[in-house]
Design a protein around this motif. Structure first.
Motif, PDB file in Angstrom:
ATOM      1  N   GLY A  26     -48.225  80.839  29.888  1.00 19.82           N
ATOM      2  CA  GLY A  26     -48.323  82.282  30.081  1.00 19.82           C
ATOM      3  C   GLY A  26     -46.974  82.947  30.235  1.00 19.82           C
ATOM      4  N   TRP A  27     -45.984  82.434  29.503  1.00 21.66           N
ATOM      5  CA  TRP A  27     -44.622  82.958  29.605  1.00 21.66           C
ATOM      6  C   TRP A  27     -44.259  83.866  28.432  1.00 21.66           C
ATOM      7  CZ3 TRP A  27     -40.838  78.546  31.473  1.00 21.66           C
ATOM      8  CH2 TRP A  27     -41.026  78.340  32.837  1.00 21.66           C
ATOM      9  N   SER A  28     -45.204  84.574  27.888  1.00 17.21           N
ATOM     10  CA  SER A  28     -44.904  85.452  26.766  1.00 17.21           C
ATOM     11  C   SER A  28     -43.880  86.505  27.150  1.00 17.21           C
ATOM     12  CB  SER A  28     -46.191  86.121  26.274  1.00 17.21           C
ATOM     13  OG  SER A  28     -47.137  85.158  25.870  1.00 17.21           O
ATOM     14  N   LEU A  29     -44.052  87.097  28.334  1.00 14.79           N
ATOM     15  CA  LEU A  29     -43.118  88.125  28.794  1.00 14.79           C
ATOM     16  C   LEU A  29     -41.743  87.534  29.050  1.00 14.79           C
ATOM     17  CD1 LEU A  29     -42.703  91.070  29.522  1.00 14.79           C
ATOM     18  CD2 LEU A  29     -43.491  90.564  31.846  1.00 14.79           C
ATOM     19  N   MET A  30     -41.707  86.280  29.508  1.00 15.82           N
ATOM     20  CA  MET A  30     -40.417  85.625  29.721  1.00 15.82           C
ATOM     21  C   MET A  30     -39.687  85.434  28.392  1.00 15.82           C
ATOM     22  SD  MET A  30     -38.362  84.383  32.007  1.00 15.82           S
ATOM     23  CE  MET A  30     -39.277  83.860  33.473  1.00 15.82           C
ATOM     24  N   GLY A  31     -40.426  85.092  27.337  1.00 11.53           N
ATOM     25  CA  GLY A  31     -39.800  84.986  26.022  1.00 11.53           C
ATOM     26  C   GLY A  31     -39.239  86.310  25.566  1.00 11.53           C
ATOM     27  N   ASP A  32     -39.964  87.381  25.805  1.00  7.35           N
ATOM     28  CA  ASP A  32     -39.482  88.719  25.472  1.00  7.35           C
ATOM     29  C   ASP A  32     -38.207  89.022  26.239  1.00  7.35           C
ATOM     30  OD1 ASP A  32     -39.351  91.231  24.402  1.00  7.35           O
ATOM     31  OD2 ASP A  32     -40.905  92.086  25.683  1.00  7.35           O
ATOM     32  N   ALA A  33     -38.195  88.673  27.532  1.00  8.98           N
ATOM     33  CA  ALA A  33     -37.046  88.970  28.378  1.00  8.98           C
ATOM     34  C   ALA A  33     -35.787  88.261  27.900  1.00  8.98           C
ATOM     35  CB  ALA A  33     -37.359  88.571  29.824  1.00  8.98           C
ATOM     36  N   VAL A  34     -35.895  86.953  27.678  1.00 13.19           N
ATOM     37  CA  VAL A  34     -34.711  86.180  27.299  1.00 13.19           C
ATOM     38  C   VAL A  34     -34.199  86.601  25.930  1.00 13.19           C
ATOM     39  CG1 VAL A  34     -33.870  83.864  26.786  1.00 13.19           C
ATOM     40  CG2 VAL A  34     -35.369  84.238  28.748  1.00 13.19           C
ATOM     41  N   SER A  35     -35.106  86.859  24.996  1.00 14.95           N
ATOM     42  CA  SER A  35     -34.682  87.222  23.648  1.00 14.95           C
ATOM     43  C   SER A  35     -33.949  88.559  23.621  1.00 14.95           C
ATOM     44  CB  SER A  35     -35.894  87.273  22.715  1.00 14.95           C
ATOM     45  OG  SER A  35     -36.812  88.267  23.129  1.00 14.95           O
ATOM     46  N   HIS A  36     -34.322  89.483  24.492  1.00 14.65           N
ATOM     47  CA  HIS A  36     -33.635  90.772  24.543  1.00 14.65           C
ATOM     48  C   HIS A  36     -32.367  90.719  25.400  1.00 14.65           C
ATOM     49  CE1 HIS A  36     -37.322  92.253  22.768  1.00 14.65           C
ATOM     50  NE2 HIS A  36     -36.765  93.425  22.605  1.00 14.65           N
ATOM     51  N   ALA A  37     -32.381  89.857  26.410  1.00 15.53           N
ATOM     52  CA  ALA A  37     -31.255  89.813  27.340  1.00 15.53           C
ATOM     53  C   ALA A  37     -30.000  89.205  26.725  1.00 15.53           C
ATOM     54  CB  ALA A  37     -31.652  89.020  28.585  1.00 15.53           C
ATOM     55  N   VAL A  38     -30.124  88.515  25.588  1.00 16.61           N
ATOM     56  CA  VAL A  38     -28.946  87.887  24.976  1.00 16.61           C
ATOM     57  C   VAL A  38     -28.076  88.900  24.234  1.00 16.61           C
ATOM     58  CG1 VAL A  38     -30.168  85.701  24.730  1.00 16.61           C
ATOM     59  CG2 VAL A  38     -30.154  87.310  22.826  1.00 16.61           C
ATOM     60  N   LEU A  39     -28.567  90.123  24.061  1.00 18.79           N
ATOM     61  CA  LEU A  39     -27.831  91.103  23.258  1.00 18.79           C
ATOM     62  C   LEU A  39     -26.405  91.351  23.754  1.00 18.79           C
ATOM     63  CD1 LEU A  39     -27.755  93.133  20.937  1.00 18.79           C
ATOM     64  CD2 LEU A  39     -28.845  94.805  22.449  1.00 18.79           C
TER      65      LEU A  39
END
Length: 287
Positions: A26-39
């Protein structure tokens, strides 16, 4: 086109493997977070002349650490901590893009630039993907037990905290790989859709680990070919193809599709009605 295809297939296969665990935990939101935070890490790496992957990986790990710190040192829940950290870091990245003088269009970081991938980028993707994929395959049993039953994992001597940290580190590394293909905005789709699609098709996690990459790779090839003939964005077409496949599976999956479940419900209703009518007829008094 060849470099774009190789990059996308490798990135999609790796994202599809990881997405199986993300969907289960249930870490879908965590995937969203990490993928955007690398910018911001990517932009800063460009400024100092370092590899994009290095900056992205550092900020991915920073994001994970900050999310854990906010969650453990305040009253806010995990979803709120994730939202606070990833939106702030993503906004920082947008600010850095707007103030950084550049001869290149840094917006490619946001939306991907598959057709601009060079030989060095392909090599970087291959090395990182092999590293992340090997760790996933070696630790798959421990990670699977952690996903299904963290309490049992702890009881047999595994550390759920370390396994969680390992999975988050792999998430950051995988985001770096997918960043080369579809950009920051669409990475989350590649991290979620293949695993969610496979989850509708099977009850066995081992099969899920096979179905998810197969779907992702097929969608990558179809999406790139379609983008060539339609003169459309390659990364976006790959993700759109994955979304279409999920929609079809959601409707027509043999056991969990909407149409299949509706048909099974109607059959059960008819069988119940027929059985009730039969019982009623059998209990009619003789005249």
């Amino acid at each position: 086109m060849i470099r774009a295809t190789v990059t996308t297939v490798v990135a999609a296969a790796l994202c599809a493997l990881l997405s199986c665990w993300l969907v289960l935990i249930g870490w879908s939101l965590m995937g969203d977070a990490v993928s955007h935070a690398v910018l911001p890490g990517v932009v800063l790496a460009y400024v100092v002349g370092a590899p994009f992957a290095l900056g992205a990986l550092i900020f991915g790990l920073i994001a994970v650490t900050l999310i854990g710190a906010v969650r453990s040192t305040s009253r806010v829940k995990e979803d709120a901590a994730i939202g606070i950290v990833f939106t702030t870091l993503f906004a920082l990245g947008l600010v850095l893009i707007s103030v950084t003088p550049s001869q290149t269009d840094l917006n490619h970081i946001l939306f991907g630039n598959l057709l601009g991938v060079g030989d060095e980028d392909v090599l970087q993707v291959l090395v990182l993907a092999v590293l992340a994929g090997a760790i996933l395959l070696v630790k798959r049993r421990d990670l699977t037990l952690f996903a299904f039953d963290p309490t049992h994992a702890h009881a047999i001597g595994l550390s759920p905290r370390r396994l969680s940290a390992l999975l988050l580190g792999l998430l950051a590394l995988t985001s770096v790989v997918a960043l080369q293909a579809v950009g920051v905005v669409l990475v989350v789709a590649m991290l979620i859709i293949p695993g969610a699609t496979a989850y509708l098709l099977t009850d066995r996690f081992g099969r899920m680990l096979l179905i998810s990459p197969i779907i992702a790779v097929a969608c990558s090839v179809i999406g790139i070919v379609a983008s060539f003939w339609l003169d459309a964005s390659s990364g976006a077409m790959v993700v759109l193809t994955q979304g279409i496949v999920y929609a079809l599976v959601h409707l027509f999956a043999p056991r969990r599709g909407l149409i299949s479940t509706a048909s099974a419900r109607r059959r059960r209703t008819r069988a119940t009605a027929a059985a009730t009518a039969g019982v009623g007829t059998a209990t009619q008094p003789l005249r």
